[in-house]
Structure formats: C-alpha cells, structure tokens
Design an enzyme around this catalytic site. Structure first.
Site, PDB file in Angstrom:
ATOM      1  N   GLY A  12     -24.276  25.565  16.481  1.00 39.37           N
ATOM      2  CA  GLY A  12     -24.201  25.547  17.933  1.00 39.37           C
ATOM      3  C   GLY A  12     -22.905  24.906  18.374  1.00 39.37           C
ATOM      4  N   CYS A  13     -22.934  24.275  19.512  1.00 34.42           N
ATOM      5  CA  CYS A  13     -21.751  23.620  20.065  1.00 34.42           C
ATOM      6  C   CYS A  13     -21.323  22.474  19.155  1.00 34.42           C
ATOM      7  CB  CYS A  13     -22.084  23.086  21.455  1.00 34.42           C
ATOM      8  SG  CYS A  13     -20.748  22.158  22.212  1.00 34.42           S
ATOM      9  N   PHE A  14     -20.041  22.415  18.827  1.00 28.10           N
ATOM     10  CA  PHE A  14     -19.582  21.358  17.923  1.00 28.10           C
ATOM     11  C   PHE A  14     -19.738  19.973  18.520  1.00 28.10           C
ATOM     12  CE2 PHE A  14     -15.052  23.158  18.826  1.00 28.10           C
ATOM     13  CZ  PHE A  14     -15.039  22.666  20.124  1.00 28.10           C
TER      14      PHE A  14
END
Length: 176
Positions: A12-14
C-alpha cells in the site's frame, strides 16, 4: 562493526509501511521509494498513475542480530492486508500492491516460509508478489518520515495510527 542487511517491500502507501517499520528495534536506516517497475528515477506523481510498473516500497537497513528478516517480514505481512490485489484501503492501483523484493535466495526462502505461516490468518489467499530486487529509487524528501512529520493530518490519524496501535499490541517486544 555491525553487518547490516537490506530488505525491500511494500504494502500500500509507503507512508504506512514506513511508520510501522521505523518503530522496530534494529532498524538502522529507512527510505521510502519505488521499485519493481520499468521507468528510471520516476517522480511520485508519475508512479501514482500506475503506468511505471513501480510499487511504493520502503528499503530498510537493519541489524539482523537485533531483528531477523523473518520477524521483519512477519510484521510486514500482518501490518497490511496481503490478500487484496493492487489495493490497501482507499489506495487503489498497481503502485499499492503487496510486494517483497528479495535480495538473495535466503530472503526468498524466508519470505516463502512466512507466507506459509500467515496463510491461516486470512480468509482469502495471499496475493503478495515475491520477486527479485533489481533497483530502488528514493521518493522525494517530503515523502520521507511522513508520519512523524504529519501526525495531525487526517490520513495519518485515520489510516496510519491504527496500524501503529496494532503493531504496539501484537509486537510490543520488537519495539524500539
């Protein structure tokens, strides 16, 4: 002198994965960036289109005498949903896929072992991609240490903070 190891993975989003991993003992350095695609030095806005082939990932230098690669991957696999293809929560697209980019055959074997261990935790099959590491590109500076620099934003409060609370509950003994 400490002999550090390197791990590269994304789920997902880092910003989310970075916030979880930076709380762990044995983490010596951590960068958010992009890997797994085919465009050299992609900017964040281009990765967000999904057309670069890259995933948002983190690259971690860690002390294996303090935290093992096995534990790092186990924590990663239980800190996001490894059963949703190209999606984590509201973040959708191939850039948000669950991916482990192994640096050698031992890391590949350990990741496969962790997959077997966590499969029973989920109703749906794992879709985490496992592929050899090739190259990592740093994200722009405003994406580094994002949670610590932006804790009061709605995204951090709603999406990232629950992941931190889960980490504290499940892996208190691994926290720095």
């Amino acid at each position: 002198m400490v002999n550090l190891s390197v791990a590269t993975f994304g789920g997902g989003c880092f910003w989310c994965i970075e916030a979880v991993v930076q709380h762990l003992k044995g983490i010596e350095a951590l960068k958010s960036g992009f890997s797994g695609g085919f465009i050299k030095n992609p900017p964040y806005r281009e990765v967000c289109t999904g057309r670069t082939g890259h995933a948002e990932v983190i690259q971690v230098s860690f002390n294996p005498d303090i935290i093992s690669y096995h534990d790092l991957i186990l924590i990663f696999m239980t800190s996001h949903d490894p059963t949703t293809l190209n999606r984590q929560g509201g973040d959708k697209g191939t850039q948000y896929r669950s991916i482990i980019l192994y640096h050698d055959d031992t890391q590949k074997e350990i990741a496969e072992q962790v997959f077997e261990e966590v499969t029973s935790l989920y109703e749906d099959p794992l879709v985490t991609e496992l592929k050899p590491f090739e190259v990592f590109y740093n994200a722009e500076e405003d994406h580094q240490n994002y949670f610590n620099n932006n804790q009061d934003t709605p995204y951090c409060e709603i999406v990232i903070d629950p992941k931190i609370q889960k980490l504290k509950k499940m892996y208190a003994d691994k926290l720095a």
